[in-house]
Write a protein that holds these residues in place. Sequence first.
Motif, PDB file in Angstrom:
ATOM      1  N   ALA A   1      -7.869  12.841   1.180  1.00 46.86           N
ATOM      2  CA  ALA A   1      -8.386  11.711   1.950  1.00 46.86           C
ATOM      3  C   ALA A   1      -7.901  10.431   1.297  1.00 46.86           C
ATOM      4  O   ALA A   1      -7.938  10.301   0.064  1.00 46.86           O
ATOM      5  CB  ALA A   1      -9.909  11.737   1.988  1.00 46.86           C
ATOM      6  N   ILE A   2      -7.433   9.491   2.108  1.00 47.10           N
ATOM      7  CA  ILE A   2      -6.948   8.209   1.599  1.00 47.10           C
ATOM      8  C   ILE A   2      -7.821   7.093   2.148  1.00 47.10           C
ATOM      9  O   ILE A   2      -8.016   6.987   3.368  1.00 47.10           O
ATOM     10  CB  ILE A   2      -5.483   7.972   1.992  1.00 47.10           C
ATOM     11  CG1 ILE A   2      -4.586   9.000   1.298  1.00 47.10           C
ATOM     12  CG2 ILE A   2      -5.038   6.555   1.642  1.00 47.10           C
ATOM     13  CD1 ILE A   2      -3.140   8.919   1.709  1.00 47.10           C
ATOM     14  N   ASN A   3      -8.378   6.293   1.266  1.00 50.85           N
ATOM     15  CA  ASN A   3      -9.135   5.119   1.659  1.00 50.85           C
ATOM     16  C   ASN A   3      -8.149   4.060   2.150  1.00 50.85           C
ATOM     17  O   ASN A   3      -7.278   3.626   1.398  1.00 50.85           O
ATOM     18  CB  ASN A   3      -9.953   4.593   0.473  1.00 50.85           C
ATOM     19  CG  ASN A   3     -10.834   3.421   0.831  1.00 50.85           C
ATOM     20  OD1 ASN A   3     -10.358   2.377   1.273  1.00 50.85           O
ATOM     21  ND2 ASN A   3     -12.127   3.601   0.645  1.00 50.85           N
ATOM     22  N   LYS A   4      -8.282   3.641   3.405  1.00 50.45           N
ATOM     23  CA  LYS A   4      -7.298   2.737   3.993  1.00 50.45           C
ATOM     24  C   LYS A   4      -7.350   1.339   3.394  1.00 50.45           C
ATOM     25  O   LYS A   4      -6.347   0.617   3.399  1.00 50.45           O
ATOM     26  CB  LYS A   4      -7.499   2.674   5.511  1.00 50.45           C
ATOM     27  CG  LYS A   4      -7.206   4.001   6.202  1.00 50.45           C
ATOM     28  CD  LYS A   4      -7.144   3.863   7.720  1.00 50.45           C
ATOM     29  CE  LYS A   4      -8.475   3.537   8.327  1.00 50.45           C
ATOM     30  NZ  LYS A   4      -8.449   3.556   9.814  1.00 50.45           N
ATOM     31  N   SER A   5      -8.488   0.957   2.873  1.00 52.45           N
ATOM     32  CA  SER A   5      -8.603  -0.388   2.296  1.00 52.45           C
ATOM     33  C   SER A   5      -8.062  -0.451   0.880  1.00 52.45           C
ATOM     34  O   SER A   5      -7.337  -1.380   0.515  1.00 52.45           O
ATOM     35  CB  SER A   5     -10.071  -0.842   2.306  1.00 52.45           C
ATOM     36  OG  SER A   5     -10.545  -0.961   3.629  1.00 52.45           O
ATOM     37  N   THR A   6      -8.387   0.533   0.074  1.00 57.57           N
ATOM     38  CA  THR A   6      -8.006   0.505  -1.342  1.00 57.57           C
ATOM     39  C   THR A   6      -6.755   1.317  -1.644  1.00 57.57           C
ATOM     40  O   THR A   6      -6.215   1.229  -2.755  1.00 57.57           O
ATOM     41  CB  THR A   6      -9.155   1.049  -2.202  1.00 57.57           C
ATOM     42  OG1 THR A   6      -9.383   2.430  -1.874  1.00 57.57           O
ATOM     43  CG2 THR A   6     -10.437   0.257  -1.958  1.00 57.57           C
ATOM     44  N   ALA A   7      -6.307   2.136  -0.685  1.00 60.73           N
ATOM     45  CA  ALA A   7      -5.164   3.039  -0.878  1.00 60.73           C
ATOM     46  C   ALA A   7      -5.416   4.018  -2.021  1.00 60.73           C
ATOM     47  O   ALA A   7      -4.486   4.474  -2.695  1.00 60.73           O
ATOM     48  CB  ALA A   7      -3.876   2.258  -1.115  1.00 60.73           C
ATOM     49  N   SER A   8      -6.683   4.345  -2.243  1.00 58.98           N
ATOM     50  CA  SER A   8      -7.034   5.351  -3.245  1.00 58.98           C
ATOM     51  C   SER A   8      -7.071   6.738  -2.592  1.00 58.98           C
ATOM     52  O   SER A   8      -7.373   6.867  -1.412  1.00 58.98           O
ATOM     53  CB  SER A   8      -8.382   5.027  -3.885  1.00 58.98           C
ATOM     54  OG  SER A   8      -9.398   4.963  -2.897  1.00 58.98           O
ATOM     55  N   LYS A   9      -6.788   7.763  -3.395  1.00 59.78           N
ATOM     56  CA  LYS A   9      -6.658   9.127  -2.878  1.00 59.78           C
ATOM     57  C   LYS A   9      -7.697  10.033  -3.506  1.00 59.78           C
ATOM     58  O   LYS A   9      -7.966   9.958  -4.706  1.00 59.78           O
ATOM     59  CB  LYS A   9      -5.255   9.651  -3.179  1.00 59.78           C
ATOM     60  CG  LYS A   9      -4.988  11.081  -2.718  1.00 59.78           C
ATOM     61  CD  LYS A   9      -3.590  11.543  -3.141  1.00 59.78           C
ATOM     62  CE  LYS A   9      -3.508  11.743  -4.646  1.00 59.78           C
ATOM     63  NZ  LYS A   9      -2.206  12.286  -5.073  1.00 59.78           N
ATOM     64  N   THR A  10      -8.300  10.896  -2.677  1.00 60.68           N
ATOM     65  CA  THR A  10      -9.245  11.896  -3.153  1.00 60.68           C
ATOM     66  C   THR A  10      -8.778  13.268  -2.698  1.00 60.68           C
ATOM     67  O   THR A  10      -8.536  13.481  -1.501  1.00 60.68           O
ATOM     68  CB  THR A  10     -10.663  11.631  -2.596  1.00 60.68           C
ATOM     69  OG1 THR A  10     -11.085  10.329  -2.971  1.00 60.68           O
ATOM     70  CG2 THR A  10     -11.645  12.669  -3.118  1.00 60.68           C
ATOM     71  N   ARG A  11      -8.624  14.197  -3.629  1.00 63.31           N
ATOM     72  CA  ARG A  11      -8.220  15.557  -3.248  1.00 63.31           C
ATOM     73  C   ARG A  11      -9.413  16.278  -2.620  1.00 63.31           C
ATOM     74  O   ARG A  11     -10.494  16.347  -3.208  1.00 63.31           O
ATOM     75  CB  ARG A  11      -7.723  16.338  -4.466  1.00 63.31           C
ATOM     76  CG  ARG A  11      -7.286  17.773  -4.110  1.00 63.31           C
ATOM     77  CD  ARG A  11      -6.977  18.569  -5.374  1.00 63.31           C
ATOM     78  NE  ARG A  11      -5.745  18.137  -6.002  1.00 63.31           N
ATOM     79  CZ  ARG A  11      -4.547  18.635  -5.699  1.00 63.31           C
ATOM     80  NH1 ARG A  11      -4.430  19.556  -4.757  1.00 63.31           N
ATOM     81  NH2 ARG A  11      -3.467  18.205  -6.325  1.00 63.31           N
TER      82      ARG A  11
ATOM     83  N   LYS B   1       0.841  -1.199   0.000  1.00 63.52           N
ATOM     84  CA  LYS B   1       0.000   0.000   0.000  1.00 63.52           C
ATOM     85  C   LYS B   1       0.874   1.247   0.000  1.00 63.52           C
ATOM     86  O   LYS B   1       1.597   1.526   0.961  1.00 63.52           O
ATOM     87  CB  LYS B   1      -0.930   0.002   1.218  1.00 63.52           C
ATOM     88  CG  LYS B   1      -2.020  -1.056   1.145  1.00 63.52           C
ATOM     89  CD  LYS B   1      -3.039  -0.911   2.246  1.00 63.52           C
ATOM     90  CE  LYS B   1      -4.170  -1.917   2.070  1.00 63.52           C
ATOM     91  NZ  LYS B   1      -5.214  -1.771   3.100  1.00 63.52           N
ATOM     92  N   SER B   2       0.777   1.997  -1.089  1.00 69.15           N
ATOM     93  CA  SER B   2       1.574   3.207  -1.251  1.00 69.15           C
ATOM     94  C   SER B   2       0.767   4.192  -2.075  1.00 69.15           C
ATOM     95  O   SER B   2       0.178   3.820  -3.100  1.00 69.15           O
ATOM     96  CB  SER B   2       2.897   2.884  -1.948  1.00 69.15           C
ATOM     97  OG  SER B   2       3.687   4.038  -2.102  1.00 69.15           O
ATOM     98  N   VAL B   3       0.720   5.428  -1.639  1.00 69.24           N
ATOM     99  CA  VAL B   3      -0.084   6.452  -2.302  1.00 69.24           C
ATOM    100  C   VAL B   3       0.819   7.615  -2.682  1.00 69.24           C
ATOM    101  O   VAL B   3       1.531   8.162  -1.831  1.00 69.24           O
ATOM    102  CB  VAL B   3      -1.215   6.952  -1.379  1.00 69.24           C
ATOM    103  CG1 VAL B   3      -2.082   7.972  -2.109  1.00 69.24           C
ATOM    104  CG2 VAL B   3      -2.054   5.784  -0.879  1.00 69.24           C
TER     105      VAL B   3
END
Length: 313
Positions: free
Chosen positions: A241-251, A210-212
Amino acid sequence: MKRRNLLRAAAITAPLATVGIAGGVGVALADTANFKVMLTEQVQNKVMVFDKNSSFSDANRYKSFSPGGGGWYNLSDCRIRDTAEFGAIGLAAASGGKVGIWNITSEKDQELNDVLWSASPGGNPHALERIPNVGAYVAASSDGYLTVYGPTAVSKPSTLAQVQKVTLAGAHGVLWDPNNKLLWACGNKVVKAYSVSGTYRNVRLNATSKSVALSGLGHDLQPDYGDSGRILVTDTYGVYAINKSTASKTRLHENTRIKSYFRTSTGEYIWIRGDNAGSRDWASPTLRMSATADRTRSGAEFYKARRYATAYN
């Protein structure tokens, strides 16, 4: 719409959720819209705790921690965590070189003699976090690494010793994720998650997949107390915001120089933005709040703000 209004509008439309309540000496037992915040103030070099709905005056000070100067110069991080042995303890990191924990007693003000343990990881320390159950601590130093400290017994912080160093360029923030049993850390253009193996002096961090990617240098890493499924991170160019499960990022916002940022369980956003003025242009005398009047303390230089509660999320 002005940038400031963008922050306020986001708070109004954000979904609400509840979080667990944490107790401890000197810690509020209710999670309401009127709670306490703790801040690192670098002119007097103190951690200060105030009711967020009151002026930040000396008369309204709820608690403080004043470790003095030297390696404690320019306090850069603060938070509180719960322990079985001491109840609530404070965690601090200072750009002068020190990290450590102090005992939050029934007294209004704590000082250097209340410190239970301290260390000098080097490299401009910017954050300190506790890994529960094994009593380990992890410091982030902006010169490029995480330092792991392990004890011989959870109840004896005086036995903590360095057991590992992990390379992370520009390391600025660390946060324990109790839901996924991961330690998240932010650095230069990245947020990474680490699993934890071993106990006590054998505790080790292990990089996960997991890396963003971030756009700039990561500054602050905090929970979203209204959504335990995500964490919030700031970098040179914005807030995400970072989704901890998917490691996806939202500005969330494009505001620059946000040094500290979190969301409460009632949906309010609270932040500090470096004002680019004075001898500490990375700090500000004002704590910004999206649903409450801002609080300014004349002559102060606030760098980090935290919700005054021991919960990890």
